[in-house]
Each structure stands twice: as C-alpha cells, then as structure tokens.
Design a protein around this motif. Structure first.
Motif, PDB file in Angstrom:
ATOM      1  N   SER A   1      15.799 -25.005 -64.306  1.00  0.00           N
ATOM      2  CA  SER A   1      14.650 -24.181 -63.954  1.00  0.00           C
ATOM      3  C   SER A   1      14.331 -24.394 -62.480  1.00  0.00           C
ATOM      4  CB  SER A   1      13.445 -24.590 -64.810  1.00  0.00           C
ATOM      5  OG  SER A   1      12.256 -24.143 -64.209  1.00  0.00           O
TER       6      SER A   1
ATOM      7  N   LEU B   1      11.657 -25.040 -61.315  1.00  0.00           N
ATOM      8  CA  LEU B   1      10.658 -26.105 -61.221  1.00  0.00           C
ATOM      9  C   LEU B   1      11.245 -27.480 -61.482  1.00  0.00           C
ATOM     10  CD1 LEU B   1       7.601 -24.457 -62.993  1.00  0.00           C
ATOM     11  CD2 LEU B   1       8.069 -24.628 -60.559  1.00  0.00           C
ATOM     12  N   ASP B   2      12.519 -27.529 -61.934  1.00  0.00           N
ATOM     13  CA  ASP B   2      13.143 -28.817 -62.185  1.00  0.00           C
ATOM     14  C   ASP B   2      13.457 -29.504 -60.865  1.00  0.00           C
ATOM     15  OD1 ASP B   2      13.132 -28.907 -64.927  1.00  0.00           O
ATOM     16  OD2 ASP B   2      15.000 -27.785 -65.110  1.00  0.00           O
TER      17      ASP B   2
ATOM     18  N   TYR C   1       3.485 -26.739 -73.920  1.00  0.00           N
ATOM     19  CA  TYR C   1       3.151 -26.806 -72.508  1.00  0.00           C
ATOM     20  C   TYR C   1       2.723 -28.197 -72.062  1.00  0.00           C
ATOM     21  CZ  TYR C   1       3.197 -21.699 -71.992  1.00  0.00           C
ATOM     22  OH  TYR C   1       3.562 -20.374 -71.934  1.00  0.00           O
TER      23      TYR C   1
ATOM     24  N   GLU D   1      -3.924 -19.965 -65.433  1.00  0.00           N
ATOM     25  CA  GLU D   1      -3.188 -21.069 -64.816  1.00  0.00           C
ATOM     26  C   GLU D   1      -4.028 -21.739 -63.741  1.00  0.00           C
ATOM     27  OE1 GLU D   1       0.634 -20.188 -63.202  1.00  0.00           O
ATOM     28  OE2 GLU D   1       1.222 -18.893 -64.860  1.00  0.00           O
TER      29      GLU D   1
ATOM     30  N   GLY E   1       1.288 -24.094 -61.677  1.00  0.00           N
ATOM     31  CA  GLY E   1       2.440 -23.337 -62.136  1.00  0.00           C
ATOM     32  C   GLY E   1       2.808 -23.677 -63.567  1.00  0.00           C
ATOM     33  N   ALA E   2       2.912 -22.636 -64.410  1.00  0.00           N
ATOM     34  CA  ALA E   2       3.106 -22.850 -65.841  1.00  0.00           C
ATOM     35  C   ALA E   2       4.531 -22.548 -66.254  1.00  0.00           C
ATOM     36  CB  ALA E   2       2.143 -21.980 -66.637  1.00  0.00           C
ATOM     37  N   ARG E   3       5.038 -23.349 -67.160  1.00  0.00           N
ATOM     38  CA  ARG E   3       6.300 -23.083 -67.829  1.00  0.00           C
ATOM     39  C   ARG E   3       6.216 -23.703 -69.215  1.00  0.00           C
ATOM     40  NH1 ARG E   3      11.019 -27.227 -65.843  1.00  0.00           N
ATOM     41  NH2 ARG E   3      12.031 -26.224 -67.611  1.00  0.00           N
ATOM     42  N   SER E   4       6.826 -23.067 -70.179  1.00  0.00           N
ATOM     43  CA  SER E   4       6.933 -23.690 -71.499  1.00  0.00           C
ATOM     44  C   SER E   4       8.193 -24.530 -71.526  1.00  0.00           C
ATOM     45  CB  SER E   4       6.968 -22.621 -72.598  1.00  0.00           C
ATOM     46  OG  SER E   4       8.098 -21.783 -72.454  1.00  0.00           O
ATOM     47  N   TYR E   5       8.238 -25.464 -72.468  1.00  0.00           N
ATOM     48  CA  TYR E   5       9.326 -26.430 -72.522  1.00  0.00           C
ATOM     49  C   TYR E   5      10.032 -26.364 -73.869  1.00  0.00           C
ATOM     50  CZ  TYR E   5       7.258 -28.499 -68.342  1.00  0.00           C
ATOM     51  OH  TYR E   5       6.767 -28.694 -67.071  1.00  0.00           O
TER      52      TYR E   5
ATOM     53  N   HIS F   1      13.572 -31.221 -73.148  1.00  0.00           N
ATOM     54  CA  HIS F   1      12.701 -31.272 -71.981  1.00  0.00           C
ATOM     55  C   HIS F   1      11.404 -31.997 -72.317  1.00  0.00           C
ATOM     56  CE1 HIS F   1      14.776 -27.694 -69.905  1.00  0.00           C
ATOM     57  NE2 HIS F   1      14.868 -28.723 -69.096  1.00  0.00           N
TER      58      HIS F   1
END
Length: 649
Positions: free
Chosen positions: A166, A168-169, A279, A313, A316-320, A325
C-alpha cells in the motif's frame, strides 16, 4: 527504600515467577489416547510397541528404531503429548506421513536430546530414514503461509504470491545479518531443554505450511514446510536409540474445520455496528464537533453522535486485512490537550504517540505532532497521575522504563514533558494500571512486575519506590479497587495478553502495615476450573465500569482475535471473539470474600487493545464501545435491565 533493598526485590521478582495457568495444551483435542490396546495404529520399522494404562511404550530393537503409525490421515493438525525416555533415546513425531514409491515422507519433529527441531524426512518401505533436511524458519511475521519461494508456475498456489504494498506502507527495513544461535539442549536454536529421565511435554502445530513446536510450555522452533501445504497423511510416533520411550496423554485435533459460533448478544445490551471493517484496536469518546453530543473516536475516524452513522477522517484512513496486516491505531484517547476548548486525539500508531489537533470544525484531516517519540508499549493509559486535574499518558519508555508524559501548556504540540518513575528494565509492553494502592490519596502506578508508590507532594525523589509483586506476565489495563469490601484496594488484571488468565489479587497487610497480595484466580485455560465455565485466550484489552449499578466496578474484557495475525503463534487463535462483563460480587463464602460472575455480551466481535465503557447517551446505563478485527461496535446498555447471574461461552 534503600538502593540495595530495591535491587534485592528486583532479583526476587525474577525468581518468583507467578502461576499463570501455564497450559499443557492450548486446544481441546478431538482424540486423547487413554486405552490399553493399539487398535487404530500400525507398526513400521524396528521397534516394539505396546499400550498400558493409557500410555504408549516404544522399545527400539535396533539403533534405527521404528514407528507407530495412526491409521487415519490429517493435513493441518495440532498434537500434544507427554513423553519420557528411560535413558538416552531418540524420539519424535511425524506428521503428514504420506506414502511415496520409495516408502514415506512427511514433516518430522525431533524430540531427542540436543535436537528439538522440525525437519522434512523420507523413509524407505521398512521405515528406515533415507534423508533429513532441517526446515527453514519463515521470515518476517509468522502467519499461516510462508513467503513465496519460487516463481515457477507449479508453485503459484494461493497465499504464496507477494502482497501488493500500500502507498501507506513504510519501506521494509534492511534485515541485519543473522546471528549464530546460542547453544542449547533444546535444539540448534536453544530454547527449553529436555528434562532427562523425566516427563516432558510438547505441543506441535502444523497449519498450512508452518510448523511450530512448543516444548515444556515454552515457545519452540518454527519451520516452513516444502510440500506447498498439500501434504496429507497420518501422524506417527518414533522410538529409536538405545532405550525405551513412553508417551502419555497423546492428543490431537484436526485444524481443517473452523467453527464460527451462532451469534449471541446479551439481553442487557443492544448492539450497533458502526463500521464493518478493521481500522483499529481502540476507541475513545468526546464531543468532537461541539454540538453537545458525545462522538466516538476509533482508528482514523470520528463518528458523529447521536446516530454514529456518519464518520469523518482525522487522519489518512485505510482498512486492514487481519490475516497479514496490523492496524496502526492501537490506542486512542480524546481530550482537550491544547487548551483551546476543542477535544484533540492522542493516538498510538504502532509505538510512538501522536497528537492530532482538532481544527475546530474545519472539514479536513487534522495536523499531527509526534509528542512522545520513544513510547514502546502496546498499551497506554490516560489518567490524572500527579493530581493537577489534567490527565497524563502512561507508557513504557526507553530502556524499558515506566514513564508518564504531559504537554507543556505554553507549547502543547512540542515533545511532551516526560517523567521517568522507574529504573531501566522494569517496564512492560503489556499490562499497566493507575490507582491508589496504599490508600494515601495519591495515584500509584502498576505493571505486571509490581507497583510504584508515588512520593509525597513536594518530595524531590525522582524514581518512585518500587514494590516487587508479580501480577502475571503482562495483560491489559489493570484495575485498582476494593473488590471484597475490606477497605483495601485490590488489583484485578489479565495475566497474559497473548495467553491465558484473569485474576484478582487480594491486598493484605501485616501488623506493621506491610502490603502483600494473594492471587485469586478467575479464569485459566482449558484444564482449569473457571468462573462460569468460561474460557478464552488473549485478553489483550480490558476496562472497568459499574455495569450493574451496585457502586462496585466490574471487569470488562474479552478476546483479541488474530492478535498476531492469522496464525497459531498464540493459543486458540480461532476461538470465539467474545466480549464479557465480569461482575464483581462480594460474597463472604467465596475465596477472598468476592467472586467474578461472567456475562457474555457478544461472541462475534471481541476486544482490541483499548476500549471504553461509559454512559454515552446519558440514559443512566453504561454503554461499551469496541473496535476489533471485525469492525467497530457500540453495545448500548439497557437501563434497569436484569443482570445475568452467570454465562457460559
């Protein structure tokens, strides 16, 4: 306390390891051998086998020995047994023992003195070993499937492809060169040693392409199989060398079936799921938008009350994916840290602590400041420690110290002022508490190693006086309150965040007023007697609230599902994701004068690292907010609801 005396207590602490319900097996077996015949097994190789009084005895007739092979085949399996050699011997367990044109091959776990390790092994038709290769440990975080080892088409099986990164990783850190493993009788990598001439226990887990070995209650070695997760065959016991080997309590469980329980919600609560995705592992509450209604903060969002159907938000949002993860959001707190009248968010993103400053109603992501750069714990607490009317954040600091931090009112977004209260080495990543242990009106600090007495106001003492008291191996938030009504504050805690156990520690005082604690067990593992017959692993999160309105705090806790991703690194990883309320009931007939009565609130959500219990809608009933690998939930307490007197899982 003098320096010499304090060091003595630290040494004693290292010796006095508490009983933490050490599980001899971390699963409920499908089969446990208790018979006096070997029906359902067959012999292979050069050893005699017999059954007597529930034990299986193997006697090698030659150095190469032989095998006792189960007639039924398995692929993913857990095996537990106790074993003892009468003298120098070679022993082990073979799994996925599938037939080949030459004889047999499979995954072999050696249980010989100086060699406790997993191998791939081949046998000829007579059971003689023809090849043996040590399995390579998987790289990185252990999950069910090892990283890809080939790009050949035949090796492209599900789970082997590299995960797409990702944006964001963070980039992967360079791996340091592997150090030579220390020598040890437990195997080439050290670890727990075999007890010569005595009974040893071993638990073996073979799941997908990962095999894990736990010898004598400790975590053992791991290896990645080479059969592309497709090996299938019986288990077999091995006896070789020059002496007899005995096996007892031979137990095994087929891991292929996964059971999701029928959903249960307590009649005393109404559930509202406000997010369907993973999340974060935390929740907090505050009036974020200044409309007079409490909002919920969880992961990268705040959810607007009173309906909690709209989320925004603040970062910064991301689901896992909980299989492979970890969510960054481990702990959230909400409070006006900047003093401008608007609640801010304090968040732990993996380890460092960040302050997100409320933009006062502007529809945008919030500015972020790393205010505690060197926090290293998986749990933090927010409470007024120093008595100034404002909360401080408690954490484990550099050098495994216990510390708390607070903002400088003149510059709240700069690195916060940190107060270290312990010597190095006494901090813990799991389990901590804040409360008045000794009844002097000042907040003391606790973790699994003991408690620190806050100095009197005006004292120039920097490090607080430490009282070594084993409170388990490190669990979740620890409660400090008078459990049994004797006027002394007790300690209520999970014993192991990634294992088993809940207990309360009854405070005692001698004639001189010296404080000690007596452990009163609430829940252990599958082999112990537990309150309400409730058993679950990984109580990584806990909080305390008066659920039943009797004026006494109650314990709220549950299971953190996939705590170390989807793997068998922790016990009972596929157990029900439960959330429980343990009501504190004072009972003169109970051990210590109190008991904890469990009430199942929900069995399909669990807990994370940090959650909250408060009257969210001001109706007089306590509500619970959790965020887990299964989503984010509100459990609305029903005012005046009759409390359940007990519940089973």
């Amino acid at each position: 306390m003098g320096e010499k005396r304090q060091r003595g207590l630290v040494i004693a602490l290292c010796v006095l390891v508490p009983a933490i319900f050490a599980a001899s097996q971390n699963f409920i077996p499908d089969v446990t051998f208790k018979g006096s015949s070997l029906t359902g097994w067959h012999k292979l190789g050069n050893a005699d086998w017999r059954a007597e009084n529930g034990e299986i005895v193997g006697t090698p007739k030659a150095e190469g020995g032989g095998w006792l092979v189960l007639d039924k085949s398995y692929q993913d399996i857990q095996v537990y047994t106790s074993f003892r050699c009468s003298g120098p011997c070679k022993s082990g367990v073979l799994l996925r023992a599938e037939k080949t044109p030459q004889g047999m091959k499979g995954v072999y776990v050696s249980l010989s003195d100086g060699d406790v390790a997993p191998y791939e092994i081949s046998l000829d038709a007579q059971g003689n070993e023809t090849s043996r290769n040590r399995l390579t440990p998987p790289s990185g975080q252990i999950i069910r499937m090892a990283a890809a080892r080939s790009t050949a088409g035949e090796d492209k099986v599900p789970g082997y492809s590299t995960l797409a990164p990702s944006p964001l990783d963070p980039p992967p850190a360079p791996r340091p060169p592997a150090a030579a493993p220390p020598p040890g009788r437990g195997g080439r990598g050290g670890g727990p040693a075999l007890k010569s001439g005595d009974w040893n226990t071993v638990q073996i887990t073979l799941d997908a392409d990962i095999v894990g070995v736990a010898l004598n209650g400790g975590r053992g070695g791991t290896g990645a199989t080479t059969d592309r997760m497709m090996g299938f065959g019986p288990i077999a016991l091995y006896a070789g060398g020059a002496s007899e080997v005995r096996f007892k309590e031979v137990s095994y469980k087929d891991l292929n079936p996964k059971v999701e329980p029928k959903e249960i919600i307590s009649s005393n609560f109404q559930m509202q799921r406000i997010s369907d995705f993973y999340y974060g592992w935390c929740a907090a509450a505050a009036d974020i938008n200044h409309d007079g209604v409490m909002d919920i903060v969880s992961g990268p969002f705040y959810y607007l009350g009173p309906d909690y159907t709209e989320r925004r938000e603040f970062t910064g949002a991301r689901s896992y994916n909980p299989t492979n993860h970890f969510a960054q959001a481990m702990v959230n707190f909400a409070y006006d840290f900047t003093g401008d009248g608007w609640p801010d968010v304090l968040a732990v993103d993996t380890r460092p602590i960040f302050l997100y400053v409320n933009p006062r109603g502007e529809s945008r992501r919030w500015d972020r400041f790393n205010v505690v750069p060197q926090a290293a714990s998986e749990i933090e607490l927010l409470k007024d420690i120093d008595g100034d009317g404002k909360p401080e954040v408690l954490f484990m600091g550099p050098g495994a110290t216990m510390a708390y931090a607070k903002p400088d009112p003149a510059n709240p977004t700069a690195p916060w002022i940190t107060h270290t209260i312990s010597e190095p080495g006494l901090g813990s990543a799991h389990g901590m508490g804040i409360g008045d242990v000794n009844g002097d009106g000042r907040m003391d600090i606790l973790n699994s190693r003991g408690w620190w007495e806050q100095p009197a106001k005006g004292s120039t003492q920097e490090l607080w006086t430490f009282h070594a008291t084993p409170f388990g191996s490190g669990g979740a938030e620890m409660g400090v309150y008078d459990v049994n009504g004797d006027g002394l504050n007790d300690v209520v805690t999970a014993l192991s965040a990634h294992g088993w156990g809940l207990a309360w520690f009854e405070q005692k005082r001698d004639k001189q007023g010296v404080i000690s604690f007596v452990q009163r067990n609430i829940m252990g593992d599958f082999l112990t007697k537990n309150a309400g017959d409730v058993t679950f692993s990984e109580p990584h999160g806990a909080t305390f609230a008066d659920i039943d309105g009797d004026g006494i705090p109650d314990l709220l806790t549950g299971k953190r599902l996939y705590s170390h991703l989807e793997s068998y690194l922790d016990p009972d990883p596929y157990g029900a994701a439960v959330l429980y309320a343990y009501r504190t009931v004072r009972n003169p007939k109970a051990e210590g004068g109190a008991e904890f009565v469990p009430e199942l609130i929900h069995n399909r959500s669990g807990v994370g690292s940090h959650f909250i219990a408060l009257d969210l809608n001001k109706d007089g009933a306590v509500d619970i907010v959790t965020s887990t690998t299964k989503g984010t939930f509100i459990f609305w307490g029903k005012r005046g609801a009759a409390r359940n007197n007990g519940a089973k899982k």
